[in-house]
Design a protein around this motif. Structure first.
Motif, PDB file in Angstrom:
ATOM      1  N   ASP A 114       0.850  -1.187   0.000  1.00 39.50           N
ATOM      2  CA  ASP A 114       0.000   0.000   0.000  1.00 39.50           C
ATOM      3  C   ASP A 114       0.887   1.239   0.000  1.00 39.50           C
ATOM      4  OD1 ASP A 114      -2.077   1.786   0.188  1.00 39.50           O
ATOM      5  OD2 ASP A 114      -2.595   1.305   2.264  1.00 39.50           O
ATOM      6  N   LEU A 179      -5.904  -4.888  -3.528  1.00 39.61           N
ATOM      7  CA  LEU A 179      -6.363  -3.502  -3.544  1.00 39.61           C
ATOM      8  C   LEU A 179      -6.896  -3.204  -4.935  1.00 39.61           C
ATOM      9  CD1 LEU A 179      -6.386  -1.121  -1.510  1.00 39.61           C
ATOM     10  CD2 LEU A 179      -4.201  -0.386  -2.509  1.00 39.61           C
ATOM     11  N   LEU A 186     -10.188  -2.225  -0.507  1.00 36.77           N
ATOM     12  CA  LEU A 186      -9.417  -3.431  -0.230  1.00 36.77           C
ATOM     13  C   LEU A 186     -10.381  -4.604  -0.198  1.00 36.77           C
ATOM     14  CD1 LEU A 186      -6.531  -4.486   0.725  1.00 36.77           C
ATOM     15  CD2 LEU A 186      -7.480  -4.320   3.050  1.00 36.77           C
ATOM     16  N   ARG A 209     -11.320   2.960   2.092  1.00 43.09           N
ATOM     17  CA  ARG A 209     -10.331   3.818   2.721  1.00 43.09           C
ATOM     18  C   ARG A 209     -10.960   5.127   3.189  1.00 43.09           C
ATOM     19  NH1 ARG A 209      -4.763   3.548   1.997  1.00 43.09           N
ATOM     20  NH2 ARG A 209      -4.966   2.415   0.022  1.00 43.09           N
TER      21      ARG A 209
END
Length: 354
Positions: A114, A179, A186, A209
């Motif tokens: 990430d 992702l 995710l 997110r």
């Protein structure tokens, strides 16, 4: 995980043959000869890391792969070891030991690199370039620093937790982690069904997110596997669909490994549905078979135990490494040898048209 017996932006670097990688086809005709199906062909495979060590650590037990921003390859073992590999030669360059909050080893299964920054908790520092790692023990998804320090832990729905806390079975939970394009969603895939759901109906859990860079629980989807198979890995494609591995093992016969492309974008959100058994109006994730890996040419591979095709082993990890000049996805698979003399750590280099 160790499969249970059941009923039935890199391009050139990964294209180069090395001393660790079996030579691949050089022409379009040769690529056609290496077809597994109309949608998938295999360039080559490598057993170069099988039963090797790095800095005193066994190299193997691989359950997940991910591409790093610097072009290297991250390979996650299901016994808490995370390796950085040279993407061209596959040689290990570093190893980090992961652990849970009490310092215990993980049954680490899924991996995402990430790159988005994460807003720190009060008194903390902003973190960027972190690792999201799923474990099928609880199950859990934790965020780690590059040094292996736990930075965060994502919430998990109660129903997906291992019994008696939830309805899942130990070692049959979060196997895949990916992702989606844009970096805001995710997705984790359960390997097998939870209690109360029909056999072969597994749940895909998502998180969205937040502005601070952390993830909150979001939609959940139903995915139906072929009879007797589980889901060891998922990988998001650039257009928002998923590559899904389905896998099973039958003693005396060997592994079944199938690659699907799946589209969750029109599936029903099942997060509020307690049991997925015969309900009307539930639209599962649509899937299309790309190939059964047993149909691939063996390329001279040998197997240490019975297999439908000697090329096959316990394939568990997958990542997309780029595209070729025809627009096909370059997909890298790896098998989990379970540190077992009868199994092999093997990397597979595919080209996939979705």
């Amino acid at each position: 995980m160790r499969p249970r017996t059941v009923l039935a932006t890199l391009t050139a670097g990964l294209a180069a043959a090395t001393s660790l990688v079996a030579a691949g086809p050089a022409t379009a005709d040769a690529q056609a000869d290496n077809a597994c199906s109309a949608a998938v062909s295999i360039d080559r495979f490598s057993d170069g890391l099988d039963k090797t060590t790095y800095d005193g650590t066994f190299v193997g037990n691989f359950s997940a792969l991910a591409m790093e921003r610097d072009g290297s390859l991250a390979a996650l073992g299901d016994r808490s070891d995370l390796f950085r590999l040279d993407a061209r030669t596959l040689r290990p360059e570093a190893a980090v030991r992961l652990a849970d909050e009490k310092g215990a080893a993980l049954d680490s299964e899924g991996l995402v690199v990430d790159t988005a920054p994460v807003r720190p908790r009060p008194g903390g520092r902003t973190a960027a370039g972190t690792l999201l790692v799923s474990s099928e023990t609880e199950p859990s998804v934790r965020r780690y620093s590059r040094a292996g320090t736990i930075l965060d832990r994502l919430p998990v729905p109660a129903s997906l937790r291992v019994a008696p806390a939830g309805r899942a079975t130990a070692n049959q939970t979060f196997e895949g982690l990916t992702l989606l394009p844009g970096g805001r969603t995710l997705l984790a895939s359960m390997e097998y069904a939870i209690a109360g759901d029909a056999p072969g109906t597994v749940r895909f859990q998502t998180w969205r997110r937040t502005e601070g860079g952390r993830f909150r629980l979001a939609a959940q989807y139903a995915y139906r596997t072929d009879a007797g198979l589980g889901v060891p890995e998922v990988q998001a494609t650039p257009d928002g669909r998923l590559l899904v591995l389905e896998r099973g093992f039958t003693a005396g016969v060997g592994n079944t490994v199938r690659l699907y492309v799946a589209d969750p974008r029109h599936a029903t959100d099942t997060s509020g549905i307690e049991n997925l058994t015969g309900q009307d109006g539930v639209r599962p994730v649509e899937k299309t078979l790309l190939t059964d890996m047993s149909a691939c040419p063996s390329l001279g591979a040998t197997a240490k135990q019975p297999q439908p095709n000697p090329l096959l082993d316990n394939i568990e990890g997958m990542t997309i490494t780029g595209r070729d000049h025809q627009g096909r996805l370059r997909v890298l698979l790896v098998s989990d040898d379970n540190q077992n003399a009868a199994q092999t750590t093997r990397f597979y280099y595919l080209r996939v048209r979705t």
